[in-house]
Structure formats: structure tokens, C-alpha cells
Design an enzyme around this catalytic site. Structure first.
Site: not given
Ligand code: CTP
Length: 398
Positions: A206-208, A273
Site C-alpha cells: 500500500t502507500n501512506p 493514490a
């Protein structure tokens, strides 16, 4: 936003009075002239000096100090009176027309519209007597900026928390600027948050992204009167979007959710995102560790925005986001053209306070017709307002 507006801020006895100090700063920063009226109880929480300094005006507190008709002059002077925080006691007095202090006397004398932002403890905020008084105020035409749910000074968790200063500012700006209803009858589709690409049942990539920017854009669209659909990756930002999100997990799920809904929308905004790659193989059992390295083969996800650009109906505004670390403007404009967008919102990680996981953002809005508007660092709620200001303008001309 509030340039040339005259605002009376009434402050009552509540721990949330400290937020009123921030509110004065916001009002002044946005160009308003502010006069503060306090009850005696309010001074137990924040001193008069704080407010007189922030507003650069004397605070009005004692009905019998100075000129005794001051309440009448103030009431005639203002474009708007805001009582924030408004205690249950002051709301009760206002609803009954009792005017035994400076604040309630100004309220009765006021010729301008009045807004009230209540703050109190959880049990008080659901007491029938308080709710009855609040209803009476509404019937008298007072606009309520509702209190939120959260941790309260008593240690309880529940309803009664004063709306955040930025929310009150937005409500005031809407009210004075008449922006409410600007998107009524319009359909808006927004994506927000990260995606998760599963490796196996217990692991994902995943991403932040926290989803804050997308949720703030949704909240602003709701306030402007749009019919909003929010497609959200797994996140839970503190911003209330004002609409129940449709949750998805992976880039593939987000693709389906967006593409099937986009057709009849007036505005589509991809602020999520989205993962560009996903594991080629996703296991349905937990992958056990082995000696040596593990190699993960990744495959490209489908570009949702590109697809939306291909199928865009006439008149629809399609908006993308770009997070760039190099050649920001050129890269963003390239994406705008490749994906057939009308606008792209550029943020760069080079700007402190901008990007993932922050409450603030610094963006540049690029449009298809070659325009570029660079905004200063702002709270994401305010960034959302700026974006909608431009988008609604553009909707009017399409
Ligand atoms: N986006 C999308 N679908 C994807 C990936 C991204 O719709 N699979 C959208 C994002 O929501 C954002 C925009 O595309 O609005 C820009 O995303 P970004 O990943 O920065 O752009 P890319 O075109 O993937 O370019 P690059 O990876 O080269 O930066």
C-alpha cells in the site's frame, strides 16, 4: 474570503473558548473586521487580552462599561454575529430573549444574521431542554454550526465538541459569500485514499495516503449542494465527508467502482493514490517463509484516470492529481494531456507540510487551457474550497 466583512464573535464559558481565539485569527486573516463580545464565564477560560490583541479592538464585556448603548451600536454595525463556543446556558437565554449580559444584549439588538456553534458535554447536548432551546433558535432564523462527536474535556466521548475553527470559517464564508447551493443539481464522483494490493490473506502492498484531501473535497462538494459519491480506499481520516463512502480495497476494485459510475457525472475527481503495480499472483493461503530471498513479480494495474479520460462525456469535468518529485510542472502537464483531463492538481513532496499524511497541502492547479494557479500552504479544507471555487467557475462556462 471575508474581505470587508464585519463580524461580532460572541464567546461564552466553555473550555472550547480557546478555539475562539483561533477563529478570530482566521476571520482577521481572511480580511474581516472582528469585535469580540465575552460573557464573564468565558474569561475563566481565556483572558480578554488575548481577544483584544487578536482582533486589535477592545472586547465588549460589561453592559455598563463605557457607553451604555454600545450593544445597540455593535448590533447595527455587524454583517454577521457568530456565537462560538455557545454554551447551553447562553443558548437558553438567547432562545428566551433574556438579555442580562453584553453578549445576549448584543444578540437582541443585532440587525444582522446570527450563527451559533454549540459546545457542551455529551449528556447536556442531548437534554430535551437544550434541544428545545436550540429548535427555538432555529425557528427564529439562527443558523446552527452543529457540534461534532469526539473526546470532550470531561473525559467522555460523544457529541458536544465545538466544530473546528476551519469548519466555522467555511460556514461563515458560505453564508456571507452566498456559495451554498452552487453545486445543487450537480453529480460529483470522487475517489480518495490508498489502495491495497494483496500478496496473501495477511500481507498487502500500500502507500501512506490518509484520504484527507479527497474526503475534504467531498465534504466541500456536499456543502455546496452536490450529489456526491465517494469511492474510498481503506482509510479513516478525521474529516467528515458528509456522505457515506463506498469502500473498495484494490486498484482493480477502484477501477470497477469508478468506471461504472462515471458516465452521468458532472465532475469526476481522482484524488486516490492508486497502486501502479499489483502482485502478479495473490495467494489464497499465507505464504510460509523459505530460506533465501523472496522475489515478487508485479504487474501493472489499469490506469483508472486514463480510462475515464477515454470515456468522458461532453461537458464532464475530469480532474486528476499528480504527486511529483522532479520536473513537477512539465510532468503534471504531460499527465493532463495524456489522460485527457480538464484539470490536474499538482503537489510536490519538496514542499514542507504538503502531500501524504499532513493536515495541510500546497497545490498548483493546472488547467487544459494552459492556466496555472499556485496556492500557498493551506489547511486541506481550505485547499478543497479553492479547488471548488475554480471548478464551479469552469462548470458555469461549459
Ligand atoms: N491514477 C489512476 N489509476 C492508476 C494510477 C493512478 O487513476 N492506476 C490516477 C491518480 O488517482 C492520480 C493520477 O492518476 O489522479 C496521477 O497518478 P500518478 O501515479 O502520479 O501518475 P502516473 O500516470 O501513474 O505516472 P507516474 O507513475 O509516472 O508518476
Amino acid at each position: 474570503m471575508l474581505s470587508g466583512k464585519k463580524i461580532i464573535l460572541g464567546v461564552t464559558g466553555s473550555i472550547a473558548a480557546y478555539k475562539a481565539a483561533l477563529l478570530v485569527r482566521l476571520f482577521v486573516k481572511h480580511g474581516a473586521e472582528v469585535r469580540v463580545v465575552m460573557t464573564d464565564a468565558a474569561t475563566h477560560f481565556v483572558g480578554e487580552l488575548t481577544f483584544s490583541n487578536l482582533s486589535q479592538q477592545p472586547v465588549f464585556r460589561g453592559l455598563w462599561d463605557g457607553e451604555w448603548t454600545e450593544h445597540v451600536h455593535l448590533g447595527a454595525w455587524a454583517d454577521l454575529m457568530v456565537v462560538a463556543p455557545a454554551s447551553a446556558n447562553t443558548i437558553a437565554k438567547m432562545s428566551q430573549g433574556i438579555c442580562d449580559n453584553a453578549l445576549t444584549a448584543v444578540y437582541l439588538a443585532a440587525k444582522c444574521p446570527v450563527m451559533v456553534a454549540p459546545a457542551m458535554d455529551a449528556d447536556m447536548s442531548i437534554h430535551p431542554a437544550y434541544l428545545r432551546n436550540l429548535r427555538l433558535l432555529q425557528e427564529d432564523g439562527v443558523k446552527i454550526v452543529d457540534s461534532g462527536i469526539g473526546f470532550l474535556a470531561s473525559g467522555l466521548h460523544g457529541k458536544g465538541r465545538l466544530a473546528e475553527p476551519e469548519e466555522i470559517l467555511a460556514a461563515v464564508a458560505d453564508f456571507l459569500g452566498g456559495t451554498e447551493g452552487q453545486l445543487s443539481g450537480r453529480k460529483v464522483l470522487i475517489s480518495a485514499g490508498p489502495t491495497r494490493e494483496r500478496i496473501d490473506p495477511v500481507r498487502f502492498l500500500t502507500n501512506p495516503s490518509t484520504g484527507t484531501m479527497g474526503y475534504a473535497i467531498a465534504a466541500e462538494a456536499v456543502r455546496l449542494g452536490a450529489e456526491v459519491t465517494l469511492i474510498s480506499g481503506p482509510c479513516n481520516p478525521s474529516v467528515d465527508p458528509g456522505v457515506a463512502p463506498v469502500y473498495v480495497e484494490s486498484a482493480a476494485e477502484m477501477f470497477e467502482a469508478m468506471v461504472e459510475r462515471a458516465g452521468d457525472q458532472d465532475v469526476v475527481i481522482m484524488s486516490a493514490a492508486v497502486a501502479d503495480y499489483t502482485p502478479k499472483r495473490s495467494y489464497d493461503h499465507k505464504v510460509k517463509k523459505q530460506p533465501g530471498d523472496l522475489q515478487l513479480t508485479m504487474t501493472r494495474t489499469r490506469d483508472i484516470l486514463h480510462q475515464l479520460g477515454q470515456q468522458k462525456p461532453t461537458g464532464q469535468l475530469l480532474v486528476g492529481f499528480a504527486l511529483e518529485t522532479q520536473d513537477a510542472l512539465a510532468n503534471a502537464r504531460g499527465k493532463l494531456e495524456r489522460k485527457n483531463l480538464d484539470f490536474i492538481v499538482l503537489n510536490t513532496l519538496a514542499d514542507a507540510g504538503a502531500g501524504f499524511g499532513t493536515k495541510t497541502n500546497k497545490v498548483t492547479l493546472l488547467s487544459r487551457d494552459g492556466n496555472e494557479v499556485a496556492f500557498p500552504l493551506k489547511d486541506k479544507t481550505e485547499v478543497a474550497r479553492d479547488l471548488w471555487e475554480h471548478l464551479t467557475q469552469s462548470l458555469k462556462t461549459t
